[in-house]
Design an enzyme around this catalytic site. Structure first.
Site, PDB file in Angstrom:
ATOM      1  CE1 TYR A 131      41.793 -29.952  18.272  1.00  0.00           C
ATOM      2  CE2 TYR A 131      43.626 -31.033  17.152  1.00  0.00           C
ATOM      3  CZ  TYR A 131      43.073 -29.905  17.724  1.00  0.00           C
ATOM      4  OH  TYR A 131      43.782 -28.731  17.764  1.00  0.00           O
ATOM      5  NE  ARG A 136      32.704 -25.796  13.580  1.00  0.00           N
ATOM      6  CZ  ARG A 136      33.087 -26.430  14.665  1.00  0.00           C
ATOM      7  NH1 ARG A 136      34.355 -26.678  14.863  1.00  0.00           N
ATOM      8  NH2 ARG A 136      32.241 -26.829  15.574  1.00  0.00           N
ATOM      9  CD  GLU A 140      42.616 -29.159   5.039  1.00  0.00           C
ATOM     10  OE1 GLU A 140      41.498 -29.076   5.576  1.00  0.00           O
ATOM     11  OE2 GLU A 140      43.612 -29.650   5.611  1.00  0.00           O
ATOM     12  CB  SER A 141      46.731 -26.805   7.439  1.00  0.00           C
ATOM     13  OG  SER A 141      46.251 -28.073   7.846  1.00  0.00           O
ATOM     14  CB  THR A 189      39.128 -22.931  10.731  1.00  0.00           C
ATOM     15  OG1 THR A 189      39.015 -23.052   9.312  1.00  0.00           O
ATOM     16  CG2 THR A 189      37.973 -23.663  11.378  1.00  0.00           C
ATOM     17  CB  VAL A 190      43.747 -20.053  11.972  1.00  0.00           C
ATOM     18  CG1 VAL A 190      43.341 -18.621  12.143  1.00  0.00           C
ATOM     19  CG2 VAL A 190      43.736 -20.798  13.298  1.00  0.00           C
ATOM     20  CB  CYS A 239      45.902 -23.376  15.415  1.00  0.00           C
ATOM     21  SG  CYS A 239      45.233 -24.415  14.097  1.00  0.00           S
ATOM     22  CD1 TRP A 267      40.093 -18.801  14.953  1.00  0.00           C
ATOM     23  CD2 TRP A 267      41.885 -18.270  16.194  1.00  0.00           C
ATOM     24  NE1 TRP A 267      40.713 -19.977  15.339  1.00  0.00           N
ATOM     25  CE2 TRP A 267      41.809 -19.679  16.089  1.00  0.00           C
ATOM     26  CE3 TRP A 267      42.942 -17.704  16.927  1.00  0.00           C
ATOM     27  CZ2 TRP A 267      42.741 -20.532  16.695  1.00  0.00           C
ATOM     28  CZ3 TRP A 267      43.860 -18.560  17.524  1.00  0.00           C
ATOM     29  CH2 TRP A 267      43.757 -19.942  17.418  1.00  0.00           C
TER      30      TRP A 267
END
Ligand SMILES: N[C@@H](CCC(=O)N[C@@H](CS)C(=O)NCC(=O)O)C(=O)O
Length: 325
Positions: free
Chosen positions: A200, A134, A152-153, A136-137, A75, A108
């Site tokens: 994306y 969702r 949130e990255s 998410t990573v 990711c 995951w």
């Protein structure tokens, strides 16, 4: 000998096959990639947006070994957090759990149970009972309160850059310095829409127009960046910033995944005079190569995005880590 077995006329077979496949593709894509009426991919917003800070009223105080990052190696968003953790020297402060995609389930999973959970959706539910969105990573997890601080990255890398300096091996490295904030934010805004999420928007586009728009915007920005890099080593001058980190994780995947699988094939990064050197420069910074796993990247994308690669064949690609090492 004439084959007397009855078979559907080929044209009918093709028509039927196309109809079945297209219908299934649309159903699967609508699950994988929410879209608007024009077939453009719309990325869902992240929901957990707390911060870590020494402000006394803040629930999450900086501490060593209190927080854990849940990441997936394929990711690009999770990869950002690993890069900042490495650049700041936070390996002994923030723990890591690497999750892997469980292909058929689309979630995951953990190799070893984490907080009594086997999967990331279970962990989200532990952090917020009743959570059904969702999973998410990356996730920045607080082991003390058993809650998600942030998923949130873009936020997590700001937190890692600034809030753990008292424990960091490299507290003097500031990836988001005050005097460059405006410039960094400006690049971030453009690069997020057209490059990080732009790839994306190409790969998950569900109409020709949506795809072409995303693809043109992507390469317009890459051309602009290449031009900037002809004049300065990094996006905002001579030192690495968060804008470079955010761009790096997309560039690292570009030639082996996005170029082919996401149809970003106007040009490769290696075709760009300055971007190619820049990718190599960032890859060679101390600690960065250890955060990069090309095989995991290929496996995650080609092996798990079923609607984009139904046969599940993982292509042979040049080993770009050999080229950029
Ligand atoms: N906005 C998030 C996006 C993270 C994201 O999309 N992660 C993907 C992996 S690359 C994921 O975990 N997807 C699982 C899902 O959507 O169910 C961030 O930047 O942190």
């Amino acid at each position: 000998m004439v084959n007397k077995r009855k078979s559907l006329p080929p044209s009918l077979t093709i028509k039927l096959g196309k109809w079945v496949w297209t219908t299934l593709w649309q159903i699967m894509m609508s699950r994988l990639a929410p879209r608007n009426n024009s077939g453009e991919y719309i990325r869902p917003a992240s929901l957990f947006r707390e911060t870590v800070s020494i402000q006394t009223e803040n629930k999450y105080q900086p501490a060593t070994k209190r927080y854990r990052l849940f990441v997936g190696l394929g990711c690009p968003w999770a990869h950002r957090t690993l890069v900042v953790r490495a650049l700041k020297g936070l390996e002994d402060v923030i723990s890591i759990t690497i999750a892997s995609p469980a292909g058929d389930k689309g979630i995951w999973v953990f190799e070893n149970e984490q907080e009594g959970c086997q999967t990331l959706p279970e962990l989200y539910k532990l952090g917020q009972p009743g959570y059904n969105g969702r999973a998410t990573v990356p996730v920045l997890w607080d082991e003390q309160t058993k809650t998600i601080v942030n998923n949130e990255s873009a936020d997590i890398i700001v937190i890692l850059n600034a809030e753990f300096n008292q424990f960091a091996k490299n507290p003097d490295i500031d990836l988001y310095p005050e005097e460059l904030k405006a410039k960094i934010d400006e690049w971030n805004e453009k690069i997020y829409h057209t490059v990080n999420n732009g790839v994306y928007r190409c790969g998950f586009a569900q109409s020709q127009e949506a795809y072409e728009k995303a693809c043109r915007e992507l390469f317009t920005t890459l051309d602009e960046i290449d031009n900037t890099l002809s004049k300065s080593r990094y996006l905002c001058g001579e030192s690495v910033t968060l804008a470079d980190v955010r761009l790096f994780t997309t560039l690292f995947r570009f030639d082996v995944v996005y170029y082919g699988l996401f149809k970003c094939n106007l040009r490769r990064i290696k075709d760009y005079k300055y971007l190619s050197v820049y990718l190599q420069d960032l890859y060679q910074l101390p600690g960065i190569a250890d955060t990069c796993n090309l095989e995991a990247v290929k496996q995650d994308y080609y092996g798990n995005l079923f609607p984009l690669n139904p046969g599940g064949i993982i292509p042979l690609t040049p080993d770009i880590t050999e080229v950029i090492s």
